[in-house]
Write an enzyme that holds these catalytic residues in place. Structure first.
Site, short mmCIF file in Angstrom:
data_model
loop_
_atom_site.label_atom_id
_atom_site.label_comp_id
_atom_site.label_asym_id
_atom_site.label_seq_id
_atom_site.Cartn_x
_atom_site.Cartn_y
_atom_site.Cartn_z
N ASP A 82 -38.02 1.97 -47.52
CA ASP A 82 -37.91 1.85 -46.04
C ASP A 82 -37.31 1.42 -45.48
OD1 ASP A 82 -40.53 1.35 -46.98
OD2 ASP A 82 -41.13 0.31 -44.78
N GLU A 149 -43.13 0.93 -46.84
CA GLU A 149 -44.14 -0.69 -47.83
C GLU A 149 -44.65 -1.40 -46.81
OE1 GLU A 149 -43.14 -4.95 -49.14
OE2 GLU A 149 -42.09 -4.01 -47.52
#
Length: 423
Positions: A82, A149
Site C-alpha cells: 500500500d 501495512e
C-alpha cells in the site's frame, strides 16, 4: 552457516532491467491501503508467469504465492503493497500524480512515500530466482504480498483462514527500506519496532457566533489546549531512558471564520516499546482529553474511538542470529548493523509469526545515496533531519542498486532454511 549459493542468484543480472521497470511502474501507480487492486493484479500475473501457485483476494487484496522444491522447511517472505495519502514532491520522471478517494470519501493525493513499491519489486525478484533455480534449494516458500501495512492488513490476511489455507511457516521474514545509505542492513534480536495505537477524538462544544464566544463553548480552543497538553505526556511522564511517541497529525473543526462549531475532531498516534508503556500512554491520552473537556465546561463527554492498534514487533533471538550471520557472510560484517534499541516506527508483520506460531525476523535496509551521509555516525547521531524520511513527500529511494540489494537480502535471509540439496 550456509552461504548464499551462486546458483540461486543465477539470472539476477538478466532480471534487473525488468525489475527496475516494474519498480518505476509501481511508483507511478500507487494505491491506498485496502485499495491495492492494480498492484495485486500485477503481482498475481507475474507470480503465475514464474510458475507459482497463486491465491488472490486474501484478506481483501492480499496475494499469496506457493512454490515447492522438494521436502524441507517452509519459509514465509512478506512484502507490503500500500501507498499513502501524500502529494509527491520528488520531481522524479516517474513521480506519482494519482489521486484517490480515501475511506472517508475525500479525494486525496497518493504516493509511495514509504517504499512499499521497493518491497514488492524485491520480493518479485526473489520469487523469479527461486522459481528459475529450484535445483539450488529445497523446501516451500510462501510469498505474501500484504495490503494495508499499519492499517490491519496482516490481521485481515490471518483472519481470512491463512493458517488453514497455506503451509504453516517455520520462519517468517520481512524487510523495509529506510532513509539510510544503500548497502547497510540493520536488525536486532527482541523488540525491533514499536507498538502502534491510533485514536480518533471528537470534542463537543456549543456552537455560536464568532463575535460572541462567551455564549458558546468553543471546541477549537478546547482542541488546541488538548493537543498542547498531549505534548507533555512523553516530555513529563516518560523516563528519559525510555522511548515513546505521541503525535497529533490531523485536526479539523468548523466551516467558516465567524462561526464557532459544535465539535472538533483530531487523531492521535501512539508508539510504545513495552506493554506497560503502551498501557500508560493510552491511559494518559484518555485522561488528558477528558480533563481538558471538563476544564472547558464541555456539554458532553469526549468520544475516543480506536482506529487501529497492534503490539510491538519482536524478532526471535535464534532466528535473528541466523539471519545476521547470513548477512555478514554475504555482505561483510561492516555492512550489517546491530540496532542498539527498537525503532519508533511500527509494523503489523509480527502478526503472522505470532498467530502462526513461527519465529519472525524483520530488518531494514538503506535506500539512499551514501554521499548524503558523509561524516555522519548513524548509530551516534541518527539520520540527519534534512534527509527525507519515510512518509515524506520527498522520500525517493535510489532504484540502483537498492532493488538488487533487496533481492539479495531476501534470498540471503531465507537460505539457511532453504538448505541446498546435498549431492
Amino acid at each position: 552457516m550456509t552461504p548464499l549459493p551462486t546458483a540461486l542468484l543465477d539470472g539476477l543480472d538478466r532480471e534487473l532491467p525488468a525489475l527496475l521497470d516494474l519498480y518505476r511502474d509501481l511508483h507511478a501507480h500507487p494505491e491506498l491501503s485496502h485499495q491495492e487492486v492494480r498492484t495485486a493484479a500485477t503481482v498475481a500475473a507475474r507470480l503465475r508467469e514464474q510458475g507459482w501457485t497463486v491465491t488472490e483476494g486474501v484478506g481483501g487484496t492480499g496475494v499469496v504465492g506457493i512454490l515447492t522444491s522438494g521436502p524441507g522447511p517452509v519459509v514465509l517472505l512478506r512484502a507490503d503493497m500500500d501507498a499513502l495519502p501524500v502529494r509527491e514532491a520528488t520531481g522524479l520522471p516517474y513521480a506519482s500524480t494519482r489521486t484517490a478517494m480515501d475511506g472517508t470519501g475525500r479525494e486525496v493525493p497518493v504516493m509511495h512515500a514509504c517504499g512499499h513499491d521497493v518491497h514488492v519489486t524485491c520480493l518479485l525478484g526473489a520469487t523469479a530466482l527461486l522459481a528459475a533455480n529450484r535445483h539450488a534449494w529445497h523446501g516451500t516458500v510462501v510469498a505474501v504480498f500484504q495490503p494495508a501495512e499499519e492499517v490491519c492488513g496482516a490481521p485481515a490476511m490471518v483472519a481470512d483462514q491463512f493458517a488453514e489455507r497455506f503451509p504453516r511457516p517455520d520462519v517468517c521474514l520481512a524487510q523495509h527500506v529506510a532513509p539510510g545509505p544503500m548497502g547497510l542492513v540493520a536488525t536486532r534480536a527482541g523488540t525491533i519496532m514499536s507498538a502502534s495505537d491510533s485514536l480518533a477524538v471528537r470534542l463537543h462544544g456549543r456552537g455560536g457566533h464568532g463575535s460572541t464566544p462567551a455564549a458558546a463553548v468553543d471546541p477549537v480552543v478546547m482542541a488546541a489546549a488538548t493537543v498542547m497538553r498531549l505534548q507533555t505526556v512523553v516530555a513529563r511522564e516518560v523516563a528519559a531512558d525510555r522511548s515513546a511517541v505521541v503525535t497529533v497529525a490531523s485536526l479539523h473543526a468548523g466551516t467558516r471564520e465567524n462561526v464557532i462549531p459544535d465539535t472538533a475532531d483530531f487523531t492521535v498516534n501512539i508508539r510504545s516499546t513495552t506493554a506497560a508503556m503502551r498501557e500508560h500512554l493510552l491511559d494518559a491520552v484518555g485522561r488528558i482529553v477528558r480533563a481538558e473537556a471538563l476544564a472547558s465546561a464541555a456539554p458532553k463527554e469526549p468520544e475516543i474511538t480506536v482506529i487501529n492498534g497492534f503490539p510491538v514487533t519482536v524478532n526471535d533471538a535464534d532466528a535473528t542470529a541466523t539471519v545476521q550471520a547470513a548477512f555478514r557472510s554475504a555482505f561483510g560484517r561492516d555492512r550489517v548493523i546491530d540496532l542498539p534499541q527498537p525503532l519508533t516506527g511500527s509494523e503489523d508483520f509480527g502478526v503472522f509469526g505470532t498467530t502462526l506460531g513461527a519465529p519472525s525476523v524483520f530488518w531494514t535496509f538503506g535506500a539512499l545515496d551514501p554521499a548524503a551521509f558523509q561524516g555522519v555516525d548513524l548509530l551516534e547521531d541518527g539520520i540527519p533531519s534534512e534527509i527525507p524520511h519515510n512518509h515524506s513527500p520527498m522520500f525517493a529511494p535510489v532504484p540502483e542498486p537498492t532493488v538488487e540489494l533487496g533481492v539479495r537480502y531476501l534470498l540471503s535471509a531465507a537460505t539457511p532454511w532453504l538448505t541446498p540439496r546435498q549431492k
